[in-house]
Design a protein around this motif. Sequence first.
Motif, PDB file in Angstrom:
ATOM      1  N   UNK A  64       0.682  -1.207  -0.168  1.00 20.93           N
ATOM      2  CA  UNK A  64       0.083  -0.054  -0.061  1.00 20.93           C
ATOM      3  C   UNK A  64       0.958   1.213   0.082  1.00 20.93           C
ATOM      4  N   UNK A  65       1.738   1.350   0.543  1.00 24.74           N
ATOM      5  CA  UNK A  65       3.256   2.486   0.317  1.00 24.74           C
ATOM      6  C   UNK A  65       4.518   1.951  -0.053  1.00 24.74           C
ATOM      7  N   UNK A  66       4.612   3.221  -0.400  1.00 23.87           N
ATOM      8  CA  UNK A  66       5.877   2.825  -1.812  1.00 23.87           C
ATOM      9  C   UNK A  66       7.003   2.796  -0.271  1.00 23.87           C
ATOM     10  N   UNK A  67       7.400   2.890   0.661  1.00 19.53           N
ATOM     11  CA  UNK A  67       8.571   2.100   1.807  1.00 19.53           C
ATOM     12  C   UNK A  67       7.643   0.721   2.078  1.00 19.53           C
ATOM     13  N   UNK A  68       6.740   0.163   1.795  1.00 21.15           N
ATOM     14  CA  UNK A  68       6.382  -1.435   1.197  1.00 21.15           C
ATOM     15  C   UNK A  68       7.021  -1.702  -0.140  1.00 21.15           C
ATOM     16  N   UNK A  69       6.289  -1.051  -0.996  1.00 22.72           N
ATOM     17  CA  UNK A  69       6.842  -1.250  -2.675  1.00 22.72           C
ATOM     18  C   UNK A  69       8.980  -1.858  -2.187  1.00 22.72           C
ATOM     19  N   UNK A  70       9.397  -0.381  -2.004  1.00 20.72           N
ATOM     20  CA  UNK A  70      11.044  -1.039  -1.947  1.00 20.72           C
ATOM     21  C   UNK A  70      10.740  -1.987  -0.997  1.00 20.72           C
ATOM     22  N   UNK A  71      10.581  -1.588   0.216  1.00 21.61           N
ATOM     23  CA  UNK A  71      11.310  -2.979   0.835  1.00 21.61           C
ATOM     24  C   UNK A  71      11.097  -4.737   0.166  1.00 21.61           C
ATOM     25  N   UNK A  72       9.609  -4.658   0.152  1.00 16.26           N
ATOM     26  CA  UNK A  72       9.568  -5.596  -1.092  1.00 16.26           C
ATOM     27  C   UNK A  72      10.794  -5.385  -1.836  1.00 16.26           C
ATOM     28  N   UNK A  73      11.217  -5.465  -3.489  1.00 18.46           N
ATOM     29  CA  UNK A  73      12.257  -4.760  -3.738  1.00 18.46           C
ATOM     30  C   UNK A  73      13.042  -5.715  -3.283  1.00 18.46           C
ATOM     31  N   UNK A  74      13.620  -4.742  -2.186  1.00 17.26           N
ATOM     32  CA  UNK A  74      14.810  -5.392  -1.400  1.00 17.26           C
ATOM     33  C   UNK A  74      15.277  -6.304  -0.771  1.00 17.26           C
ATOM     34  N   UNK A  75      13.887  -7.088  -0.178  1.00 15.64           N
ATOM     35  CA  UNK A  75      13.088  -8.989   0.372  1.00 15.64           C
ATOM     36  C   UNK A  75      13.316  -9.511  -1.028  1.00 15.64           C
ATOM     37  N   UNK A  76      12.962  -8.996  -2.032  1.00 13.60           N
ATOM     38  CA  UNK A  76      13.344  -9.890  -3.636  1.00 13.60           C
ATOM     39  C   UNK A  76      14.872  -9.615  -4.033  1.00 13.60           C
ATOM     40  N   UNK A  77      15.127  -9.261  -4.025  1.00 15.28           N
ATOM     41  CA  UNK A  77      16.666  -8.934  -4.610  1.00 15.28           C
ATOM     42  C   UNK A  77      17.868  -9.828  -3.291  1.00 15.28           C
ATOM     43  N   UNK A  78      17.687  -9.379  -1.950  1.00 18.00           N
ATOM     44  CA  UNK A  78      17.930 -10.239  -1.007  1.00 18.00           C
ATOM     45  C   UNK A  78      18.161 -11.676  -1.531  1.00 18.00           C
ATOM     46  N   UNK A  79      16.808 -11.805  -1.372  1.00 17.00           N
ATOM     47  CA  UNK A  79      16.111 -13.303  -1.494  1.00 17.00           C
ATOM     48  C   UNK A  79      17.083 -14.158  -2.926  1.00 17.00           C
ATOM     49  N   UNK A  80      17.451 -13.403  -3.607  1.00 14.52           N
ATOM     50  CA  UNK A  80      17.604 -14.286  -4.998  1.00 14.52           C
ATOM     51  C   UNK A  80      19.793 -14.353  -4.714  1.00 14.52           C
ATOM     52  N   UNK A  81      19.994 -13.345  -3.176  1.00 14.45           N
ATOM     53  CA  UNK A  81      21.178 -13.699  -3.574  1.00 14.45           C
ATOM     54  C   UNK A  81      21.297 -15.000  -2.408  1.00 14.45           C
ATOM     55  N   UNK A  82      20.213 -14.821  -2.198  1.00 10.22           N
ATOM     56  CA  UNK A  82      20.618 -16.307  -0.790  1.00 10.22           C
ATOM     57  C   UNK A  82      20.565 -17.493  -1.081  1.00 10.22           C
ATOM     58  N   UNK A  83      19.379 -17.558  -2.408  1.00 10.45           N
ATOM     59  CA  UNK A  83      19.470 -18.453  -2.889  1.00 10.45           C
ATOM     60  C   UNK A  83      20.676 -18.771  -3.746  1.00 10.45           C
ATOM     61  N   UNK A  84      21.540 -17.993  -4.419  1.00  8.22           N
ATOM     62  CA  UNK A  84      23.169 -18.285  -5.219  1.00  8.22           C
ATOM     63  C   UNK A  84      23.627 -18.910  -3.921  1.00  8.22           C
ATOM     64  N   UNK A  85      23.142 -18.363  -2.751  1.00 13.82           N
ATOM     65  CA  UNK A  85      24.570 -19.413  -1.662  1.00 13.82           C
ATOM     66  C   UNK A  85      24.046 -20.435  -1.320  1.00 13.82           C
ATOM     67  N   UNK A  86      22.854 -20.726  -1.203  1.00 16.67           N
ATOM     68  CA  UNK A  86      22.011 -22.154  -0.580  1.00 16.67           C
ATOM     69  C   UNK A  86      22.330 -23.081  -1.819  1.00 16.67           C
ATOM     70  N   UNK A  87      21.886 -22.244  -3.122  1.00 12.00           N
ATOM     71  CA  UNK A  87      22.166 -23.911  -4.363  1.00 12.00           C
ATOM     72  C   UNK A  87      23.530 -24.038  -4.338  1.00 12.00           C
ATOM     73  N   UNK A  88      25.098 -22.763  -4.324  1.00  9.12           N
ATOM     74  CA  UNK A  88      26.091 -22.464  -4.981  1.00  9.12           C
ATOM     75  C   UNK A  88      25.820 -21.963  -6.030  1.00  9.12           C
ATOM     76  N   UNK A  89      25.260 -21.307  -6.594  1.00 12.40           N
ATOM     77  CA  UNK A  89      24.964 -20.610  -8.026  1.00 12.40           C
ATOM     78  C   UNK A  89      25.419 -19.625  -8.109  1.00 12.40           C
ATOM     79  N   UNK A  90      26.017 -19.453  -9.130  1.00 10.76           N
ATOM     80  CA  UNK A  90      26.736 -17.609  -8.881  1.00 10.76           C
ATOM     81  C   UNK A  90      25.970 -17.221  -9.922  1.00 10.76           C
ATOM     82  N   UNK A  91      25.675 -15.862  -9.432  1.00  7.77           N
ATOM     83  CA  UNK A  91      24.470 -15.248  -9.805  1.00  7.77           C
ATOM     84  C   UNK A  91      25.467 -13.638  -9.744  1.00  7.77           C
ATOM     85  N   UNK A  92      25.393 -12.704 -10.849  1.00  5.75           N
ATOM     86  CA  UNK A  92      25.739 -11.541 -11.059  1.00  5.75           C
ATOM     87  C   UNK A  92      27.992 -11.678 -10.035  1.00  5.75           C
ATOM     88  N   UNK A  93      28.477 -10.754 -10.136  1.00  9.35           N
ATOM     89  CA  UNK A  93      29.497 -10.798  -9.189  1.00  9.35           C
ATOM     90  C   UNK A  93      29.036 -10.421  -8.117  1.00  9.35           C
TER      91      UNK A  93
END
Length: 117
Positions: free
Chosen positions: A25-54
């Motif tokens: 509902x708010x811009x801060x919640x949208x930013x929080x969601x986007x940051x959460x997705x990006x950090x989740x992708x990083x954790x996914x790379x760590x857990x699966x031992x996959x190289x994503x970006x640098x």
Amino acid sequence: MHIFWTIYLGVLGTVAIAFLLKGLRTPSLIVDFIISVITWIGLFGFVTNTSILTPLIWKFVFVGGLLWDVLFSYIGKHDDGEAAMEDISGRAKSILIGVTLLITLGPLYYGLYQYAF
């Protein structure tokens, strides 16, 4: 140990989807969601031992995401939790927020740190 990381990754993904379905509902919640997705992708790379970006990008994501989560938790205005937290004193509220952050997001940032550095 890998199964615990996979379960944690699934729990974070489920929570993110639930927040998306609930509505941002708010811009801060949208930013929080986007940051959460990006950090989740990083954790996914760590857990699966996959190289994503640098690793350099993940270093910025680690620092930026951690700062955002701490600032958003302590300073951000949350519609859902304000009524439940208004009876708690300022110091107790800060301690409760800190402990909650450590328990819920500590593994995320540990994994992201390991992935970036």
